[in-house]
Design a protein around this motif. Structure first.
Motif, mmCIF file in Angstrom:
data_model
loop_
_atom_site.group_PDB
_atom_site.id
_atom_site.type_symbol
_atom_site.label_atom_id
_atom_site.label_comp_id
_atom_site.label_asym_id
_atom_site.label_seq_id
_atom_site.Cartn_x
_atom_site.Cartn_y
_atom_site.Cartn_z
ATOM 1 N N ARG A 13 26.308 49.932 -66.434
ATOM 2 C CA ARG A 13 27.420 49.864 -65.490
ATOM 3 C C ARG A 13 28.576 50.702 -66.018
ATOM 4 N N ARG A 16 34.097 48.202 -66.483
ATOM 5 C CA ARG A 16 34.616 47.448 -65.359
ATOM 6 C C ARG A 16 36.144 47.390 -65.419
ATOM 7 N N ARG A 61 36.918 46.642 -58.320
ATOM 8 C CA ARG A 61 36.011 45.990 -57.365
ATOM 9 C C ARG A 61 35.847 44.552 -57.797
ATOM 10 N N PRO A 62 36.275 43.622 -56.997
ATOM 11 C CA PRO A 62 36.080 42.231 -57.408
ATOM 12 C C PRO A 62 34.602 41.939 -57.561
ATOM 13 N N ASP A 63 34.229 41.452 -58.700
ATOM 14 C CA ASP A 63 32.858 41.129 -59.011
ATOM 15 C C ASP A 63 32.522 39.808 -58.340
ATOM 16 N N ARG A 64 31.310 39.728 -57.779
ATOM 17 C CA ARG A 64 30.985 38.501 -57.064
ATOM 18 C C ARG A 64 31.050 37.297 -57.986
ATOM 19 N N ALA A 65 30.601 37.463 -59.211
ATOM 20 C CA ALA A 65 30.607 36.318 -60.118
ATOM 21 C C ALA A 65 32.048 35.863 -60.367
ATOM 22 N N ALA A 66 32.948 36.821 -60.622
ATOM 23 C CA ALA A 66 34.350 36.464 -60.859
ATOM 24 C C ALA A 66 34.951 35.836 -59.604
ATOM 25 N N ARG A 67 34.639 36.453 -58.474
ATOM 26 C CA ARG A 67 35.148 35.950 -57.209
ATOM 27 C C ARG A 67 34.654 34.520 -56.984
ATOM 28 N N ALA A 68 33.375 34.294 -57.312
ATOM 29 C CA ALA A 68 32.793 32.979 -57.081
ATOM 30 C C ALA A 68 33.466 31.941 -57.973
ATOM 31 N N LEU A 69 33.791 32.326 -59.211
ATOM 32 C CA LEU A 69 34.456 31.382 -60.109
ATOM 33 C C LEU A 69 35.829 31.019 -59.559
ATOM 34 N N ARG A 72 35.057 29.398 -55.828
ATOM 35 C CA ARG A 72 34.002 28.399 -55.688
ATOM 36 C C ARG A 72 33.111 28.729 -54.505
ATOM 37 N N LEU A 76 26.843 33.091 -50.134
ATOM 38 C CA LEU A 76 25.431 33.079 -49.743
ATOM 39 C C LEU A 76 25.101 31.820 -48.949
ATOM 40 N N ALA B 133 28.888 45.239 -57.025
ATOM 41 C CA ALA B 133 29.520 43.921 -57.055
ATOM 42 C C ALA B 133 28.736 42.939 -57.922
ATOM 43 N N ASP B 135 25.988 41.667 -57.080
ATOM 44 C CA ASP B 135 25.367 40.690 -56.186
ATOM 45 C C ASP B 135 23.861 40.600 -56.417
#
Lengths: 363, 363
Positions: A13, A16, A61-69, A72, A76, B133, B135
């Motif tokens: 990658r 980041r 780019r907001p990372d999905r994992a960071a965004r998910a943390l 919540r 998906l 991202a 994902d």
């Protein structure tokens, strides 16, 4: 033949850009950057604009994992893939495609998981794992059946979900569901045949199931009324069994049905075979209609009159209902849950008028 | 009808047991807990056991988002859903089901996304978004075609991927791919018909495509050899066109083919209709074979001889190849990439021996 080594580079990658870097660039807190991504309405337009400029300048780019943390949210929706009953779901791949397309504008995607068909406990275990781990925010429950344990489990857990299929035998259910109006479809087929002059309209369905099969048979009885002979109904699970079950009906001499409404395209295939075996010409001597408008209906020649589910509307409604449960702002009310009407597609299997003899008899 | 308010509870969660709580309970660092989850081989058996007891005692469940931040892994493999060429993917829903089942033992699931069929640029844009991202960790590229831009883009990016479909027209491709051996399937059909006594074997394929269609036609020419008449081939895109294209072949008097190998079940349906239109009995007077063993082959009666793809093996190979690229320890070598053999399923459309007149002529 490919070898295993050449592109094993395992996803390098670019460095980041962190949320901290964006915060420093914009001169705001990290929480403010997070809000700009996840809850922009909490920021003043000026601050939001400043953060967005820094996001653009740094290529953040907001990372999905960071965004998910932070949120919540996984973004998906879970859906089981695999075998279905009677293929009533009809084109599960097309439904999934339409679900994915309907969810995308709202930033949601689908996670496909599997569980054995008809094993509520196994599917609930899969839900539990997915929801507990935060792998999905919600699920689509497919192929509901009488005594279905899944909606109750999800409702008790407070999980966001929508059912594809009505709550058979559970009039107290309050969750949103979407289902093709099978009874309406059967009525449309009966009315179509009556308009063509048919005065003896039989029915080929599945064995009693306390669900969609029974509803279709009841709709035929009601819509056909006096046109349904006393014994003009057969039950079977597949085309070969349908052909065997239909043969005695057709041998009923003067009282034999001149048309057969079938609960699925597969059963209609069996009915067509029985008509041919009886020395009659399907579509000309005995009309046959199916249900699902599958490849079986549209590709063979002569084609099979059938009922097409509005799969795009079904998918859109499922997605909007479940996103509404998640509190996602759709910008308007979600498409209404409940039954959706199928569309009659007339092909050669019922295109001809009823045989003259039949019309004369019944005139 | 459901109302929108009753279960809107928007997914309340039990208080989450944190990685810190587990670390304190076990008397180890948070990194050690993380290793126990994500890289257990880095810990001594004693430490691993201690952490696992604390995990069990506290009911800790590693959250996917947290896990993803630690491991930079989403645990998801992307796959496009939607339309396919000629339905050659055959049963896309069954393939997806088998992919999901094959990935589950390794802790991987599938993320379904959509992109317009045949638009490489749009699909690449979807890959770029998903991979950037985080994902998905990898993608399965489906339905490859000549000049396909997708594998090259993914390889250049160093992304983990596997293709369902061979690298048509790109002999230098080094990525793993899995594809049904269409040429072998056609050979199996030709040999089956030759064994039944057929001495004039025609072919119905798609228009030239530089890919699987051409490969199947070439395999017929080679396998049929002298049994392929000079003009015993037709090309069409759907059943109706196939019926029109086959009619002149059947009108070829003494040189008409007594059997037709078709590149798909849908084309075979058209061939069967043309045989019936010509006043012959399909299966008895003119044999027909299809490809895909779809509902079109197995459900109608008489059934259509066809070639069944080993979908479970295809899915297992795709999953193992892509997980191997991701560096996932499978405990053994991945199932080998490359062509997989289809299986001939004989049904009534080719069950009878060739007509006696034909056998006598060719004896």
């Amino acid at each position: 033949m490919p070898t295993a080594d050449d592109t094993r580079a395992s996803t390098p990658r670019a460095p980041r850009v962190t949320i901290r870097a964006v915060a420093e660039h914009a001169g705001v807190s990290r929480q403010t950057v997070s809000n700009a991504v996840n809850a922009p309405d909490r920021l003043s337009p000026t601050t939001l604009d400043r953060v967005r400029r820094s996001v653009a300048a740094l290529g953040y780019r907001p990372d999905r994992a960071a965004r998910a943390l932070t949120s919540r949210r996984s973004g998906l929706i879970g859906i089981r893939v695999g075998a279905t009953a009677h293929r009533t779901a009809a084109h599960p791949d097309r439904l999934l495609h339409e679900l994915v397309a309907a969810a995308r504008p709202h930033g949601y995607r689908f996670l496909a998981f599997d569980a054995p068909y008809g094993d509520d406990a196994a599917e609930i275990a899969a839900y539990a794992e997915l929801l507990a781990a935060g792998d999905v925010d919600a699920v689509v429950v497919a192929d509901t059946h009488p005594g279905d344990a899944r909606p109750g489990w999800l409702a008790a857990r407070g999980a966001a979900f929508v059912a594809h299929g009505r709550p058979w035998g559970d009039p107290d259910a309050t969750h949103p569901w979407v289902d093709v109006d099978g009874a309406l479809g059967v009525r449309l087929a009966v009315e179509h045949l009556a308009e063509r002059g048919h005065r003896r309209i039989g029915f080929v369905g599945w064995p009693a199931d306390g669900a969609g099969g029974d509803a279709r048979r009841a709709a035929w009885r009601e819509a056909a009324g006096a046109l349904a002979g006393p014994d003009a109904t057969a039950a079977a699970d597949d085309p070969a069994a349908a052909a065997r079950a239909v043969a005695p009906l057709l041998a009923g001499a003067g009282a034999a049905p001149t048309s057969l409404v079938c609960a699925s395209d597969a059963l209609a295939l069996g009915a067509l075979a029985a008509v041919a075996d009886a020395g009659a010409v399907p579509g000309r001597d005995v009309a046959v209609t199916g249900f699902d408008d599958s490849d079986l209906a549209s590709l063979p020649r002569p084609g099979l009159t059938s009922l097409r589910q509005p799969i795009r509307l079904v998918a859109q409604t499922l997605v909007e209902q479940v996103l509404d449960r998640l509190g996602v702002d759709l910008g308007r009310a979600p498409a209404p849950a409940g039954p959706v009407p199928p569309e009659l597609v007339v092909r050669a299997s019922s295109a001809a008028p009823a045989p003259a003899a039949v019309r004369a008899l019944s005139a």
